[in-house]
Scaffold this motif. Sequence first.
Motif, short mmCIF file in Angstrom:
data_model
loop_
_atom_site.label_atom_id
_atom_site.label_comp_id
_atom_site.label_asym_id
_atom_site.label_seq_id
_atom_site.Cartn_x
_atom_site.Cartn_y
_atom_site.Cartn_z
N GLN B 206 -6.11 0.07 -55.33
CA GLN B 206 -4.93 0.28 -54.48
C GLN B 206 -4.48 1.73 -54.56
N PHE B 207 -4.33 2.39 -53.39
CA PHE B 207 -4.16 3.84 -53.40
C PHE B 207 -2.95 4.35 -52.64
N ALA B 208 -1.96 3.49 -52.37
CA ALA B 208 -0.79 3.95 -51.61
C ALA B 208 -0.12 5.13 -52.33
N GLN B 209 0.01 5.02 -53.65
CA GLN B 209 0.66 6.09 -54.41
C GLN B 209 -0.15 7.38 -54.35
N THR B 210 -1.47 7.27 -54.52
CA THR B 210 -2.33 8.44 -54.47
C THR B 210 -2.20 9.14 -53.11
N ILE B 211 -2.17 8.36 -52.05
CA ILE B 211 -2.07 8.93 -50.70
C ILE B 211 -0.76 9.71 -50.56
N GLN B 212 0.31 9.13 -51.11
CA GLN B 212 1.60 9.83 -51.05
C GLN B 212 1.58 11.11 -51.90
N ASN B 213 0.96 11.02 -53.08
CA ASN B 213 0.85 12.21 -53.93
C ASN B 213 0.12 13.34 -53.20
N ILE B 214 -0.93 12.97 -52.49
CA ILE B 214 -1.70 13.97 -51.76
C ILE B 214 -0.84 14.61 -50.69
N GLN B 215 -0.06 13.78 -49.97
CA GLN B 215 0.77 14.33 -48.90
C GLN B 215 1.85 15.26 -49.45
N LYS B 216 2.32 14.93 -50.65
CA LYS B 216 3.33 15.77 -51.28
C LYS B 216 2.74 17.13 -51.66
N ALA B 217 1.49 17.12 -52.15
CA ALA B 217 0.86 18.35 -52.63
C ALA B 217 0.36 19.23 -51.49
N LYS B 218 0.23 18.67 -50.29
CA LYS B 218 -0.22 19.41 -49.10
C LYS B 218 -1.48 20.25 -49.33
N PRO B 219 -2.58 19.63 -49.68
CA PRO B 219 -3.82 20.40 -49.84
C PRO B 219 -4.47 20.68 -48.49
N ASP B 220 -5.43 21.61 -48.48
CA ASP B 220 -6.19 21.85 -47.26
C ASP B 220 -7.32 20.84 -47.12
N TRP B 221 -7.82 20.39 -48.27
CA TRP B 221 -8.88 19.39 -48.24
C TRP B 221 -8.89 18.62 -49.57
N ILE B 222 -9.64 17.51 -49.60
CA ILE B 222 -9.69 16.67 -50.80
C ILE B 222 -11.11 16.63 -51.34
N LEU B 223 -11.23 16.75 -52.65
CA LEU B 223 -12.54 16.53 -53.27
C LEU B 223 -12.56 15.08 -53.77
N THR B 224 -13.42 14.25 -53.19
CA THR B 224 -13.45 12.83 -53.56
C THR B 224 -14.64 12.55 -54.45
N ILE B 225 -14.37 12.38 -55.74
CA ILE B 225 -15.43 11.99 -56.66
C ILE B 225 -15.02 10.71 -57.35
N ASN B 226 -14.44 9.80 -56.55
CA ASN B 226 -14.12 8.45 -57.00
C ASN B 226 -15.40 7.61 -56.97
#
Lengths: 288, 412
Positions: B206-226
Motif C-alpha cells: 500500500q503506497f498512498a503515503q509514499t505517493i503523498q511524500n513524493i508530491q511533497k518533495a516535488k522531485p523531477d523524477w523517481i528512481l524506482t528500485i522497489n
Amino acid sequence: MSAELFSVFYQFADVFAFLILSAAGLAIVFGMMGVINMAHGEFIMCGAYVTVGLVKLGVPLAIAQALAAVTAGLIGVAVEYLVVRRFYKRPLDSLLATWGLSLIVTQSMLLIVGSSITGIGTPEGSFAIGGYTFSTYRLVLFACAVAVLIGLYVTFMKTRFGMMARATMQNAAMARALGARTGRIYAISFGIGAGLAGLCGALYAPTMTLIPTMGATFVVESFVTVVVGGANVLLGTAPAAVFLAIIRMALNASYGQIIGQIGMLFAVILIIRVLPEGISSVLVRRGR
Amino acid sequence: MKSGHLLRTAFLGAAIGTAALGVAQAAEPPLKIGLLEDVSGDLAFMGMPKLHGSQLAVEEINKKGGILGRQIELIHLDPQGDNARYQEFARRLLSRDKVDVLIGGITSASREAIRPIIDRTTTPYFYTNQYEGGVCDASMISMGAVPEQQFSTLIPWMVGKFGKKVYVIAADYNFGQISAEWNRKIMKDLGGEVVGEEFIPLGVSQFAQTIQNIQKAKPDWILTINVGAAQDSFFEQAAAAKLNLPMGSSIKVMLGFEHKRFKPPALNNMHATANWFEEIDTPEASDFKKRWRAKFADELYINDMGYNAYNALYMYKTLVEKAKSIKLDDMRKVIATGEACIDAPEGQVCIDPKSQHTSHRMRLISVGPQHEVKVEKDYGTIKPYWLGEIGCDLTKKNDKDQYTPSHLPKKS
C-alpha cells in the motif's frame, strides 16, 4: 493547510480501510468462531482472481466484485462442510488443516493460472487538493469498509440469524437444545467470513499485482487487527482498526514505512500485554 | 532357506552392479548443473523464465554434443524465495548431488546467503542477475549488469532530460540500500540532489503515503528500485493518483515486465537500462526469441535474468572447453587471459579477468502511454570496470568480499 489536513484524513482512511477489509472476514471466523483460518489469504486471493477474470470477460467491475465475494463465500461454505467442520473442538488442528489447504490452493493456482496475470487498472478518476493528487478509488475503499462494518452490525445484532449465531458461538450445546440448527449456522458464518475475505480481494484487485501468494500481504494485518480487537467482532475490530491506523499513519508519515510497520507491531505487543482479551473486553465490561 | 535368499540377493546385486558399471564405462557420466531458481513463491513470475532459459540452453548444448563430448544434466531445486531454503538446497546440491557447477539465485539476499557455502568448496558459481555490484569473489562469475553499466548510463540521462532532483523508492535489503548508495554517489558527481529516499519492507503493498511524500518533495523524477510483486503495486496506485512523474530504474521492465503485467498507462514514462529487453530487434535477438518461443510458447516475457541464465550455460561451456577441464582453477586461468567470450544474442560478451563480471552491450529504453517500448539510446559495450579500478584483482588474489562506494578494499 486544509490540503495537509485532508492528506492526513486520506492516509488514515486508507490504512483504516485496508485493516477493516482484510480483517472483517477473519473477525468472524477467528474472532467469533475460534477457527484459526490460515487460508484467509487464499480466500482474498480467490476474490481478486475471480474479479479480474470476470472483468476480462467483459463483466462491469462492480458486478464482478460482488460475484467474486459470493463465489468466495460459496467456496467457504464448501470448505466448512468438507474440512473445517471436523475441527471445531480442536483449534490447533484447524490451524494445520487450513494451512495445508492454503498451501495446496496457492500451488494449484500457480500450476493452473501461472505465476502472474495482467491487471485491470484502477477505475474512477483522481482529484487534486493543494499540491496533492489523490486516487478517488481509495475513498471508495474507505466507504466500502464503513459499509461492511454497518452490514456486520445489522446482520449480527438486528436479524434472527444474528441472534442465533451469537447464541451458537456462546454455547453451542444450549443453542442446539433450544432448537437452533447449529451446524447450518456454523456453515453460514464461515461462508460470510470467506465471502468478506473474497470481497477484500475483489476490492483491492484493481490496485495490485496479482500473484498466487498475494493473500499473504493481507494476513498479518488481519490477524493483528482481530487479536487486538478481541473476541467481540463489533466492539473490537473497528476500534482496533482505528487505533492501529492512527499509529501506523502517524509513524509512516514521520519516519517512513519501516518504522510504521515496526511501530504498529510494537503497539500490538503492548496492547496484548495490557489487555490480553483485546480492546473489546474493556468496552464490554464498561457496558455492563 | 534364509542363507539361500541372502545368496540370491547378493548374486543379483553383483549382476546389477556389473551391468551398471558396463554402461558407465561406455559413455562418460553427464556433467551435473545445479540450478537454484524460484518457480513458486513471491518471485516466481521472474524466476520461471530463468528456469526456462536454462532448460533451453541445456537442450541446445546437448543436441550439439554436449560439453567436451559429455552430455549435461540439469538438477533444478525450487527454493521458493526462502533464503534458508537457498542455503539448504545449495548444500544438498554440492554435497549429495556433487554438481560440477552451481547456477542461480534471484535476490541479492539469496546470493549472499549461498555465497559462503560456495566459497568453502572448489565448485564454480554463476550468478545470473543484474545486481547492485561489488562482489569480488574468486568462486563467483557474474553474468548480469552492474551499476557502472546501469546507473552510470541511466542516471546522467535522466538528469539531463528531466532535471536534477530525484526521489528514490527502494526495497529495504542489500540490493535497495546499496543501489541507493550508488545513486547518491552518481547524483553528487552530477551536481544533482536526492530530495527523498524511502526504503520499503518487502511485502508492503500500500503506497498512498509514499505517493503523498513524493508530491511533497516535488522531485523531477523517481528512481524506482522497489522489488517483488507486492511492492510493484506502487505503479498502479501512483497512476490512479495521477502522480505523472518520469521514472527510472535498473530492474523494471526487463526483469519484472511490469509493462506486461499492469494495464496501461501505469508504466508510462518509465526508463531503464539493461543488456537485454525482449523488444530488442536485431537478427540475433530475433533468432533467439524464436527458439525460446518454440519451446515455451506462452512465456509472458523473456526477461533479462532468463536471458542471462541462458548465456551462463554457454559461458560455462566455453570456459570448460577452453580450459579442457571442469576445475574452477583451470577455468579461472582462461578468464585471466581475457578471452572468455561468447557470442550472445546481444553481441559478444566477455568476462573481465579482475572482477569475473561480464561486459555488456547496454541500451536505454523508454515505455510509452500504451506500454510500447522504444530504444532511446545504445551505449555499445560497457566493461564492468569499477571493481578493477578500486583494487579487486582476482587474477592475483582470492578475495571474497562485497565492496560498495562506502566500503572500498584496504590499500595494501
